[in-house]
Design an enzyme around this catalytic site. Structure first.
Site, short mmCIF file in Angstrom:
data_model
loop_
_atom_site.label_atom_id
_atom_site.label_comp_id
_atom_site.label_asym_id
_atom_site.label_seq_id
_atom_site.Cartn_x
_atom_site.Cartn_y
_atom_site.Cartn_z
N HIS A 31 0.86 -1.19 0.00
CA HIS A 31 0.00 0.00 0.00
C HIS A 31 0.89 1.24 0.00
CE1 HIS A 31 -3.68 -2.33 0.93
NE2 HIS A 31 -2.82 -3.12 1.57
N ARG A 91 -0.44 4.39 -0.53
CA ARG A 91 -1.28 5.43 0.09
C ARG A 91 -1.47 6.70 -0.74
NH1 ARG A 91 -3.54 1.76 3.22
NH2 ARG A 91 -2.45 1.30 5.18
N ASP A 114 2.14 -7.12 2.46
CA ASP A 114 0.97 -6.31 2.82
C ASP A 114 1.43 -5.06 3.59
OD1 ASP A 114 -1.59 -5.36 3.10
OD2 ASP A 114 -2.22 -6.85 4.58
#
Length: 425
Positions: free
Chosen positions: A60, A62, A304
């Site tokens: 991620h 963001r 992750d």
């Protein structure tokens, strides 16, 4: 540009025999013992491990929308710090790249700011939470790597079936965060087991994950799609995936370092640094995940990497966001806690982080061979380091592994023949 890496330890056959690696114009052009070539730059790694650049199919970044947690620049710097040269960015940003224009915007940001190679996922459905399918063909043409609603499960079987059917026709993967919201009770924050009761915290059943995997593998069988399961956490999920593979269904799966190395028993207090989704489950689940890796049920390791600000991750699990960072510590944690004790081999670990994701997702990277892209990582297996906030290149530091002592810290990372990370002496 041409340079030579000397005295590298490689995995596979003759691991004790040190090799030299010649890099010319972004490619690996020679591998051998005591290569006699004239080059301007020589990096003598003195027996340190050199691997293909690591591949992480689940991060991620963001950006856009949550730049206070992480940006493409800081997230890819963190990846480089951890030896990753290719990462795959999830689409749960704001706005989500559910249209060609939004996908092009993210691809432009990546082109300007990324320090490693970034492949961008597109959502399965508009806004990630609706039942309206995105335009797969248009998004593929705009550069979508695969399709996922990571962060939420696709709740309606018909929606997933139609998405899989189209993805099969488009020869692209469906990647799933599996979570049945109807089985989430009391706003659970950790695994529903013995420890949540001791800490008086609401639990999350493994059924939220495993029942949706069971649904989806049958849909995948019916459609013929390649179906990839994110962050498997439960022993029941491993059993379903194993059975699906035996049945010939095109299913693959990943597991995170934190689910391999921790269980609910490591959560000693109401500490939000241990809050992640899926949660850390029982010791039996943890053991089943490693067994699944070793027998091929689970295909690869993915971090992750999920940054959050210090303010968000202070205090109780209740009210704090799910997720921990992992890009910078994955290899060293796994090497120290799985390879050194003899639970897995070094060659297995490297393949789970390089060759396996490359093969499954048809990437040209992930191989250390003549003609391959010069994407390489080098790790120091001899010297111990302590994981600290100060060493992190991510904008965030939300990890329960601060203070752990590890071997296998990254010495350098090379992308297309360019050094993108070098350990500071």
């Amino acid at each position: 540009m041409e340079f030579l890496i000397k005295n590298a330890r490689l995995t596979g056959d003759n691991e004790t025999l040190l090799k030299d690696i010649l890099i010319t114009n972004k490619k690996i052009t020679a591998i051998g013992t005591d290569l006699s070539v004239s080059v301007e730059d020589v990096i003598d790694v003195k027996g340190k491990l050199v691997t293909p650049g690591l591949i992480d199919v689940h991060v991620h970044l963001r950006e856009p929308g949550f730049e206070y947690k992480e940006t493409i620049e800081t997230g890819t710097a963190a990846a480089a710090r951890g030896g990753f040269t290719t990462i795959c960015a999830m689409p749960n940003v704001n706005p989500a790249p559910d249209s060609v224009e939004k996908m092009q915007n993210i691809k432009s940001l990546i082109s300007k700011n990324a320090k490693v190679k970034v492949k961008q996922y597109a959502p399965i459905t508009e806004l990630l939470t609706s039942d309206r399918l995105t335009d797969q063909k248009a998004l593929i043409n705009a550069g979508a790597f695969a399709f996922t609603n990571d962060g939420v499960g696709v709740q309606t079987a018909a929606t997933m079936y139609l998405a899989m059917k189209e993805a099969a026709q488009n020869n692209i993967s469906i990647v799933a965060h599996t979570e049945d919201d109807s089985l989430l009770f009391d706003n659970g924050v950790m695994h529903e087991g013995k420890r949540n009761k001791e800490l008086n915290l609401p639990g999350m059943s493994q059924l939220t994950e495993s029942t949706q995997i069971a649904r989806d593998v049958l849909l995948a069988e019916a459609t013929g799609v390649h179906y990839h399961i994110c962050h498997v956490s439960a022993k029941e999920s491993v059993r379903i995936i194993r059975d699906a593979k035996k049945a010939g269904i095109k299913v693959t799966a990943e597991v995170t370092p934190h689910h391999l190395l921790l269980s609910e028993e490591d959560i000693l207090s109401d500490n939000s640094l241990f809050k992640m989704n899926p949660p850390l489950r029982s010791r039996a689940d943890q053991e089943a995940l490693l067994e699944g890796l070793l027998d091929g049920t689970i295909d690869m390791i993915a971090t992750d990497h999920a940054p959050h600000s210090d303010e968000e991750k202070q205090g109780s699990m209740i009210g704090s966001p799910f997720g921990i960072i992992g890009s910078e510590t994955a290899f060293s944690l796994l090497y120290t806690n799985l390879v050194i004790p003899g639970k897995v081999t070094l060659d297995q670990l490297v393949k789970w982080l390089t060759l396996k994701p490359a093969e499954i997702f048809n990437m040209k990277t992930g191989r250390l061979e003549i003609g391959a892209p010069a994407d390489l990582a080098c790790f120091d297996l001899q010297n111990e380091k302590e994981i600290s906030k100060e060493m992190l290149h991510s904008k965030s530091s939300n990890t329960p592994f601060i203070g752990w002592k590890v071997y296998g810290d990254t010495y350098f990372t090379i992308v297309d023949g360019q050094v993108v990370y070098q350990e500071e002496n």
